[in-house]
Enzyme design. Sequence first.
Site, PDB file in Angstrom:
ATOM      1  N   VAL A   1      -9.554   1.070  -4.396  1.00  0.00           N
ATOM      2  CA  VAL A   1      -8.889  -0.216  -4.156  1.00  0.00           C
ATOM      3  C   VAL A   1      -7.860  -0.123  -3.032  1.00  0.00           C
ATOM      4  O   VAL A   1      -7.481   0.953  -2.597  1.00  0.00           O
ATOM      5  CB  VAL A   1      -8.219  -0.736  -5.447  1.00  0.00           C
ATOM      6  CG1 VAL A   1      -9.258  -0.955  -6.525  1.00  0.00           C
ATOM      7  CG2 VAL A   1      -7.141   0.235  -5.934  1.00  0.00           C
ATOM      8  N   GLU A   2      -7.402  -1.290  -2.573  1.00  0.00           N
ATOM      9  CA  GLU A   2      -6.427  -1.433  -1.485  1.00  0.00           C
ATOM     10  C   GLU A   2      -6.865  -0.665  -0.245  1.00  0.00           C
ATOM     11  O   GLU A   2      -6.071   0.013   0.416  1.00  0.00           O
ATOM     12  CB  GLU A   2      -5.023  -1.003  -1.938  1.00  0.00           C
ATOM     13  CG  GLU A   2      -4.411  -1.975  -2.934  1.00  0.00           C
ATOM     14  CD  GLU A   2      -2.921  -1.787  -3.084  1.00  0.00           C
ATOM     15  OE1 GLU A   2      -2.275  -1.241  -2.185  1.00  0.00           O
ATOM     16  OE2 GLU A   2      -2.389  -2.195  -4.131  1.00  0.00           O
ATOM     17  N   GLY A   3      -8.153  -0.764   0.074  1.00  0.00           N
ATOM     18  CA  GLY A   3      -8.719  -0.045   1.210  1.00  0.00           C
ATOM     19  C   GLY A   3      -9.336   1.243   0.738  1.00  0.00           C
ATOM     20  O   GLY A   3      -8.627   2.192   0.412  1.00  0.00           O
TER      21      GLY A   3
ATOM     22  N   ARG B   1       0.823  -1.208   0.000  1.00  0.00           N
ATOM     23  CA  ARG B   1       0.000   0.000   0.000  1.00  0.00           C
ATOM     24  C   ARG B   1       0.857   1.259   0.000  1.00  0.00           C
ATOM     25  O   ARG B   1       0.413   2.328  -0.396  1.00  0.00           O
ATOM     26  CB  ARG B   1      -0.922  -0.032   1.227  1.00  0.00           C
ATOM     27  CG  ARG B   1      -2.006   1.016   1.245  1.00  0.00           C
ATOM     28  CD  ARG B   1      -3.036   0.694   2.307  1.00  0.00           C
ATOM     29  NE  ARG B   1      -2.437   0.393   3.588  1.00  0.00           N
ATOM     30  CZ  ARG B   1      -3.074  -0.213   4.592  1.00  0.00           C
ATOM     31  NH1 ARG B   1      -4.320  -0.594   4.436  1.00  0.00           N
ATOM     32  NH2 ARG B   1      -2.464  -0.451   5.736  1.00  0.00           N
TER      33      ARG B   1
END
Length: 816
Positions: A505-507, A383
């Site tokens: 995306v990715e949280g 991230r």
Amino acid sequence: MNMDVPFYGFFEQLIPDWALIVALILTILHFGFYGYGIRMWIAASAVFLYGCGAGIALWIVLAVVLVIFGLPFVRRVLSSGIMKMLEALHFLPTISKTEQEAIDAGTTWIEGELFSGRPDFKRILAEDYPGLTADEQAFIDGPTQEVCDATVDWEVFQRRDLSPQTWELLKKHRFFGMIIPKEYGGLGFSASANSAVVGKMSSANAVLGITVMVPNSLGPAELLIHYGTEEQKNYYLPRLASHEEIPAFALTEPNAGSDAGAMEARGEIFKGEDGRLQIRLNWSKRYITLAPISTVLGLAFKLYDPENLLGRGASLGVTCALIPTDKPGVDNGHRHDPLGIPFYNGPTYGHDVIVDLEKSVIGGVAGVGRGWRMLMESLAAGRGISLPAVGTFGTKKVARVAGAHSVVRKQFGLSIGRFEGIEEPLARIGGYSYLLEAARCYTNGALNKGAKPAVVTAIMKYNATELFRQAIDDGMDILGGNAISRGPRNALAHAYINTPIGITVEGANILTRTLIIFGQGAIRSHPWVLKEINALAANDVKAFDSAFWCHIGMIFQNTFRSVLLSLTRGHLAGSPVGGPSARYFRKLAWASASFSIMADMSLGLMGGTLKRKEMITGRFADILSWMYLASATLVRFESEGRRKEDLPLFNWAMDTAFYQMQVAFDNLFTSLRLPIISWFLRGPVGIWSRMNRLSAGPRDKDVHLVAQILQTPGEHRDRLTDGIYVPESPERPVGRLDRAMAASVKAEDFSATVKKAVKAKTLPRGDLNTQLKTAVELGLISADQSDLIKYAEELRDDAVQVDSFTLEEYLRTAIH
């Protein structure tokens, strides 16, 4: 103290009453500001009582304080009572198993300094601000440039895929193996190089960037490197590095995104006919990048052992496994269409898929039930690399494009960049470019060394994508019709369309801001809270006693620091350097102290309910985010040798950071509903905060200077936008704009001569060619200069054209 009563001690002969009172106040302020321990306070109190000839009653009080707080075995009796009270009140937040694993997975880095209220700036400056190795730079200048040259943005969207040539180059140069160690056939690149490659490719084409980033982020390779068995590594890593295997990682489900507890993918252990342990898997996942073309699927699922074959009970927890996609029961044959961005993304389904446990579970039997921790540790690193790179390099590309367009595009006879209304968004784009590059490089320095700072990487993911969203919006506004008309000439439209994908995306950013940055940060990054929670859970009085009273001491110190630094606008704080950075280091110390005391006050008065007050935690997250971004910018400015020409960018970025902190503080003072003190925060504190601001935002002078940097060809502009893909071909949008900008700037002085002559009526109004011919005849400019003006105007005219299609062409494009 009664000024009418003289002192009858040692001080009476030496010091007048008023001076003693002043000395007492200064001593208290000094001890409080620098955080002296209880023994120092007691020793100083004893000296004062002795010197003043204090009576026995005051000495008894001091002795009681010494016994209770100065003798650990006595103090622990009090601490034990506090523990029981906190447990009875359910005061500290309840942490679920998945939350606990997420907290335990990451590491704490410099965000702990910012949380402390007294940051160690020497340590912050001593952290790495890395560049690239010679091999890494050569890869970016060579293979990465080659792939970008082969990838035409408009053609990718017409084809709905990368070209066969691009795919072949990705395979040839092992782009999917950037993070795989060299001994397994990979490139073994650092986080810095991974970030630089992904950033450059993303600035060339969104699909290219996404396609390369995913295998080098959270996925099979990352998990295998850290947790796989030797057999798994030796088999899969060389195949992944050579593109013999195409990986995807399946985590998200229709009813489970950030909430791992809601995961429905299920595996059950059973014993096969050969006696080996097998897993029967069923899943339904979605939003899985590369899934439609993947050959090996990383799968997160809940594993159950109904027959207790492993001897660890029926429910074993989240587990990660590698599933060949040619296994019976695997269905990857569908595809999503994320906003028309044609990267491979789709759902994946599994029905009664049978795999061998030892071979498939990452880490073998030892990896059973460890999946969530694996994911949290890997996500903390990934991230911080991929999406921050996309946001940073995307912002730098917008800076280059918008700056050039502002020179080339004219209104009312002037380049639009001359208008202050354009300078303001240009400055935002340029300032964010400088700030984000600072944060990207600084964060990569920690990741290069193996750190996994979950809070910092969440800060990076959230802020890089959000600031890029602001930058691309500004760029679209500046380019106007040139931005909204899609076609081979358009430089920004596809990046603009792609922006919400990075946000999601990715949280998702909403939850990243409100739940992770401060929600987890208040526990993970605070010097004492996690230790207190763990001590309570373990019923460890000794550990709780140590953490709790250190926490009280920190609150006491930061109360003094916050007040005194606010009154002196940070001037009481030290700076590790001189020069332009010094005042910002002092402001950062002021902000950190204020943040820390507000955070502790909120935790102390709201307890476990604070994490449910997401509008409040979001505002705390904003302050912590901008303190981190400011820290990284300070490190960049110092690491790069305090370049004088960068001062406008540096000042703009720092003033913006402190302004954003100020806005968040003011919102906190207004919205916090704390027992007893809410009125005090909304009233005196809030009024004082608005009068005594950290910053009012960037100065107009710096706005103008930053806008000029973006509009001036040369080394400074190139350095600000360093690393993005800048095509040499004038047929590409960025190349076309750069060429037109350079010619326009070169012809600017001669064009100004012609304009002055027209205003003076020396030259006729109207046709430019007539004006230039007459100007040459009158000797105002030379023939070469006239040709230069004509050439610049031709390039200007070409650069501001937009694409158009015949109806047949347009319909064919729509069908694709």
